[in-house]
Design an enzyme around this catalytic site. Structure first.
Site, PDB file in Angstrom:
ATOM      1  N   MET A   1       0.856  -1.170   0.000  1.00 45.77           N
ATOM      2  CA  MET A   1       0.000   0.000   0.000  1.00 45.77           C
ATOM      3  C   MET A   1       0.883   1.206   0.000  1.00 45.77           C
ATOM      4  SD  MET A   1      -1.430   2.435   1.995  1.00 45.77           S
ATOM      5  CE  MET A   1      -0.792   3.214   3.389  1.00 45.77           C
ATOM      6  N   PRO A   2       0.612   2.216  -0.681  1.00 39.21           N
ATOM      7  CA  PRO A   2      -0.489   2.405  -1.620  1.00 39.21           C
ATOM      8  C   PRO A   2      -0.110   1.997  -3.057  1.00 39.21           C
ATOM      9  CG  PRO A   2       0.574   4.492  -1.240  1.00 39.21           C
ATOM     10  CD  PRO A   2       1.283   3.483  -0.373  1.00 39.21           C
ATOM     11  N   HIS A   3      -1.165   1.805  -3.836  1.00 37.14           N
ATOM     12  CA  HIS A   3      -1.002   1.500  -5.257  1.00 37.14           C
ATOM     13  C   HIS A   3      -1.544   2.675  -6.059  1.00 37.14           C
ATOM     14  CE1 HIS A   3      -0.827  -0.569  -9.037  1.00 37.14           C
ATOM     15  NE2 HIS A   3      -2.098  -0.266  -9.243  1.00 37.14           N
TER      16      HIS A   3
END
Length: 77
Positions: A1-3
């Site tokens: 995370m994050p993408h």
């Protein structure tokens, strides 16, 4: 995370352009989320101009609460 998922009109990117996108987006995200670089993933998805309305603008219109920035070409009415 994050993408981070970036949709764009189809185009060929040079290796240098891909590196620039990677470095700039990763730097902003790691700084803002206080994460290491290993936590960030980025994908690029080409969308044809013919499909842009149905695939991208429809999502923009349906999820205004999730947007940090709206494109200037979207009709605000």
């Amino acid at each position: 995370m994050p993408h981070i998922h970036i949709r764009h009109y189809p185009r060929d990117f040079t290796a240098d352009q891909l590196r620039e996108i990677d470095e700039a987006v990763t730097a902003a995200v790691t700084r803002t989320f206080a994460l290491g670089e290993d936590a960030v993933s980025i994908s690029l998805e080409p969308v044809t101009p013919e499909d842009w309305q149905a695939q991208v603008l429809a999502e923009i219109a349906a999820r205004p609460d999730q947007q940090v920035r709206r494109p200037g070409y979207v009709n605000e009415s």
